[in-house]
Design a protein around this motif. Structure first.
Motif, PDB file in Angstrom:
ATOM      1  N   TYR A   6      23.088  57.077  39.914  1.00  0.00           N
ATOM      2  CA  TYR A   6      21.694  57.482  39.700  1.00  0.00           C
ATOM      3  C   TYR A   6      21.364  58.681  40.576  1.00  0.00           C
ATOM      4  O   TYR A   6      22.063  58.988  41.557  1.00  0.00           O
ATOM      5  CB  TYR A   6      20.716  56.332  40.001  1.00  0.00           C
ATOM      6  N   LEU A  22      19.863  54.328  57.553  1.00  0.00           N
ATOM      7  CA  LEU A  22      19.995  53.950  56.135  1.00  0.00           C
ATOM      8  C   LEU A  22      21.467  53.686  55.795  1.00  0.00           C
ATOM      9  O   LEU A  22      21.808  52.690  55.158  1.00  0.00           O
ATOM     10  CB  LEU A  22      19.425  55.062  55.261  1.00  0.00           C
ATOM     11  N   SER A  26      23.215  50.175  54.852  1.00  0.00           N
ATOM     12  CA  SER A  26      23.786  50.119  53.503  1.00  0.00           C
ATOM     13  C   SER A  26      25.254  49.719  53.558  1.00  0.00           C
ATOM     14  O   SER A  26      25.723  48.902  52.765  1.00  0.00           O
ATOM     15  CB  SER A  26      23.659  51.478  52.813  1.00  0.00           C
ATOM     16  N   ALA A  29      25.588  46.010  54.306  1.00  0.00           N
ATOM     17  CA  ALA A  29      25.215  45.197  53.136  1.00  0.00           C
ATOM     18  C   ALA A  29      26.260  45.345  52.033  1.00  0.00           C
ATOM     19  O   ALA A  29      26.621  44.361  51.373  1.00  0.00           O
ATOM     20  CB  ALA A  29      23.840  45.617  52.619  1.00  0.00           C
ATOM     21  N   ASN A  30      26.771  46.555  51.850  1.00  0.00           N
ATOM     22  CA  ASN A  30      27.736  46.791  50.778  1.00  0.00           C
ATOM     23  C   ASN A  30      29.063  46.091  51.054  1.00  0.00           C
ATOM     24  O   ASN A  30      29.699  45.565  50.139  1.00  0.00           O
ATOM     25  CB  ASN A  30      27.970  48.290  50.579  1.00  0.00           C
ATOM     26  N   LEU A  39      27.253  58.473  48.551  1.00  0.00           N
ATOM     27  CA  LEU A  39      25.896  59.006  48.545  1.00  0.00           C
ATOM     28  C   LEU A  39      25.978  60.480  48.932  1.00  0.00           C
ATOM     29  O   LEU A  39      26.550  60.828  49.961  1.00  0.00           O
ATOM     30  CB  LEU A  39      25.031  58.244  49.560  1.00  0.00           C
ATOM     31  N   PHE A  46      18.808  62.661  46.088  1.00  0.00           N
ATOM     32  CA  PHE A  46      19.940  61.766  46.354  1.00  0.00           C
ATOM     33  C   PHE A  46      20.738  61.620  45.061  1.00  0.00           C
ATOM     34  O   PHE A  46      20.145  61.512  43.983  1.00  0.00           O
ATOM     35  CB  PHE A  46      19.464  60.365  46.739  1.00  0.00           C
ATOM     36  N   LEU A  50      27.363  53.451  42.896  1.00  0.00           N
ATOM     37  CA  LEU A  50      27.625  52.102  43.400  1.00  0.00           C
ATOM     38  C   LEU A  50      28.640  51.474  42.462  1.00  0.00           C
ATOM     39  O   LEU A  50      28.478  51.564  41.243  1.00  0.00           O
ATOM     40  CB  LEU A  50      26.355  51.247  43.342  1.00  0.00           C
ATOM     41  N   THR A  60      21.773  45.096  43.976  1.00  0.00           N
ATOM     42  CA  THR A  60      21.583  46.152  44.970  1.00  0.00           C
ATOM     43  C   THR A  60      20.784  47.317  44.396  1.00  0.00           C
ATOM     44  O   THR A  60      19.886  47.853  45.046  1.00  0.00           O
ATOM     45  CB  THR A  60      22.944  46.627  45.524  1.00  0.00           C
ATOM     46  N   ARG A  63      17.152  46.536  44.400  1.00  0.00           N
ATOM     47  CA  ARG A  63      16.578  46.660  45.745  1.00  0.00           C
ATOM     48  C   ARG A  63      16.378  48.138  46.103  1.00  0.00           C
ATOM     49  O   ARG A  63      15.345  48.527  46.631  1.00  0.00           O
ATOM     50  CB  ARG A  63      17.502  45.982  46.759  1.00  0.00           C
ATOM     51  N   ILE A  64      17.378  48.946  45.805  1.00  0.00           N
ATOM     52  CA  ILE A  64      17.298  50.384  46.101  1.00  0.00           C
ATOM     53  C   ILE A  64      16.137  51.006  45.321  1.00  0.00           C
ATOM     54  O   ILE A  64      15.407  51.856  45.837  1.00  0.00           O
ATOM     55  CB  ILE A  64      18.637  51.079  45.751  1.00  0.00           C
ATOM     56  N   ASP A  67      12.804  50.824  46.931  1.00  0.00           N
ATOM     57  CA  ASP A  67      12.723  51.386  48.288  1.00  0.00           C
ATOM     58  C   ASP A  67      11.733  52.556  48.293  1.00  0.00           C
ATOM     59  O   ASP A  67      11.903  53.525  47.549  1.00  0.00           O
ATOM     60  CB  ASP A  67      14.122  51.870  48.707  1.00  0.00           C
ATOM     61  N   ARG A  69      11.286  54.932  50.212  1.00  0.00           N
ATOM     62  CA  ARG A  69      11.757  56.215  50.742  1.00  0.00           C
ATOM     63  C   ARG A  69      12.131  57.205  49.641  1.00  0.00           C
ATOM     64  O   ARG A  69      12.307  58.392  49.906  1.00  0.00           O
ATOM     65  CB  ARG A  69      12.945  55.993  51.673  1.00  0.00           C
ATOM     66  N   HIS A  70      12.260  56.702  48.441  1.00  0.00           N
ATOM     67  CA  HIS A  70      12.544  57.626  47.333  1.00  0.00           C
ATOM     68  C   HIS A  70      11.852  57.145  46.068  1.00  0.00           C
ATOM     69  O   HIS A  70      11.322  56.039  46.013  1.00  0.00           O
ATOM     70  CB  HIS A  70      14.056  57.823  47.136  1.00  0.00           C
ATOM     71  N   MET A  91      30.157  53.094  51.812  1.00  0.00           N
ATOM     72  CA  MET A  91      29.244  54.101  51.281  1.00  0.00           C
ATOM     73  C   MET A  91      29.614  55.442  51.901  1.00  0.00           C
ATOM     74  O   MET A  91      29.214  55.764  53.013  1.00  0.00           O
ATOM     75  CB  MET A  91      27.772  53.758  51.546  1.00  0.00           C
TER      76      MET A  91
HETATM   77  C1  LIG Z   1      18.999  56.805  48.815  1.00  0.00           C
HETATM   78  C2  LIG Z   1      19.154  55.372  49.235  1.00  0.00           C
HETATM   79  C3  LIG Z   1      20.394  54.748  49.118  1.00  0.00           C
HETATM   80  C4  LIG Z   1      20.567  53.421  49.491  1.00  0.00           C
HETATM   81  N1  LIG Z   1      21.790  52.836  49.347  1.00  0.00           N
HETATM   82  C5  LIG Z   1      21.945  51.529  49.638  1.00  0.00           C
HETATM   83  C6  LIG Z   1      23.201  50.882  49.440  1.00  0.00           C
HETATM   84  O1  LIG Z   1      24.188  51.473  49.022  1.00  0.00           O
HETATM   85  N2  LIG Z   1      23.282  49.565  49.754  1.00  0.00           N
HETATM   86  C7  LIG Z   1      22.230  48.856  50.237  1.00  0.00           C
HETATM   87  O2  LIG Z   1      22.368  47.668  50.483  1.00  0.00           O
HETATM   88  N3  LIG Z   1      21.050  49.449  50.457  1.00  0.00           N
HETATM   89  C8  LIG Z   1      20.869  50.770  50.163  1.00  0.00           C
HETATM   90  N4  LIG Z   1      19.656  51.365  50.386  1.00  0.00           N
HETATM   91  C9  LIG Z   1      18.629  50.620  51.116  1.00  0.00           C
HETATM   92  C10 LIG Z   1      17.866  49.650  50.266  1.00  0.00           C
HETATM   93  O3  LIG Z   1      16.984  50.375  49.446  1.00  0.00           O
HETATM   94  C11 LIG Z   1      17.082  48.680  51.171  1.00  0.00           C
HETATM   95  O4  LIG Z   1      16.259  49.380  52.022  1.00  0.00           O
HETATM   96  C12 LIG Z   1      18.015  47.855  52.021  1.00  0.00           C
HETATM   97  O5  LIG Z   1      18.954  47.251  51.208  1.00  0.00           O
HETATM   98  C13 LIG Z   1      17.264  46.787  52.809  1.00  0.00           C
HETATM   99  O6  LIG Z   1      16.535  46.018  51.946  1.00  0.00           O
HETATM  100  P1  LIG Z   1      15.523  44.904  52.494  1.00  0.00           P
HETATM  101  O7  LIG Z   1      14.623  45.627  53.445  1.00  0.00           O
HETATM  102  O8  LIG Z   1      14.822  44.433  51.241  1.00  0.00           O
HETATM  103  O9  LIG Z   1      16.396  43.898  53.140  1.00  0.00           O
HETATM  104  C14 LIG Z   1      19.456  52.696  50.009  1.00  0.00           C
HETATM  105  C15 LIG Z   1      18.217  53.327  50.122  1.00  0.00           C
HETATM  106  C16 LIG Z   1      18.051  54.650  49.747  1.00  0.00           C
HETATM  107  C17 LIG Z   1      16.702  55.308  49.902  1.00  0.00           C
END
Ligand SMILES: Cc1cc2nc3c(=O)[nH]c(=O)nc-3n(C[C@H](O)[C@H](O)[C@H](O)COP(=O)(O)O)c2cc1C
Length: 135
Positions: A6, A22, A26, A29-30, A39, A46, A50, A60, A63-64, A67, A69-70, A91
């Motif tokens: 994406y 970040l 990540s 968690a990954n 990334l 970005f 994945l 995942t 969840r992303i 987020d 932040r984007h 990652m």
């Molecule tokens: C550009 C971008 C890439 C991300 N990549 C990952 C990733 O590869 N794996 C992951 O677990 N979280 C990734 N995150 C973070 C998740 O969005 C999230 O903040 C994190 O998993 C924690 O989630 P929680 O606060 O709900 O526990 C990414 C966030 C951004 C903005």
């Protein structure tokens, strides 16, 4: 196993320490979720891939997607795959713009994706790196 790619736009540019946090979260968690990927950050954009077990990729990505932040996530590629193209990275990461010598983003990304067999996927990364070198 599936592979998902994406593109998204940062709400505001993350500084080095924000990116580092970040990435380290990540990666942790990954690793747990058996996910690998890459990334690439270019200015406010970005590009992320994945790959791993279907359920883990879907969960995942959901969840992303939420987020703050984007935003404006656009899925470019979502395919069943036999094996990993990014198996050695929980990652992987590359950055364009000021933090890297801009001319080298395309070279670095080229090197990272050289082993990807899927030409469409490889072209996304190379095109992105060329577009965002120096942004
Ligand atoms: C550009 C971008 C890439 C991300 N990549 C990952 C990733 O590869 N794996 C992951 O677990 N979280 C990734 N995150 C973070 C998740 O969005 C999230 O903040 C994190 O998993 C924690 O989630 P929680 O606060 O709900 O526990 C990414 C966030 C951004 C903005």
């Amino acid at each position: 196993m599936k592979r998902l790619l994406y593109i998204s736009t940062a709400r505001s540019i993350l500084d080095a320490s924000e990116l580092e946090e970040l990435l380290s979260k990540s990666r942790a968690a990954n690793t747990k979720a058996d996910l690998t990927g890459l990334l690439v950050v270019g200015g406010r954009r970005f590009l992320q891939v994945l790959e791993g077990p279907d359920e883990a990729v879907i969960r995942t990505y959901e969840r992303i997607k939420s987020d703050p932040r984007h935003f404006a996530l656009v899925k470019l590629h979502d395919k069943a795959v036999e094996g990993r193209a990014f198996g050695s990275w929980s990652m992987g990461y590359e950055q364009g713009g000021e933090a890297a010598a801009s001319a080298s983003l395309a070279d670095q990304v080229n090197a990272m994706v050289a082993s990807i067999a899927d030409p469409t996927l490889r072209a996304y990364f190379i095109g992105f790196a060329e577009t965002h070198a120096g942004t």
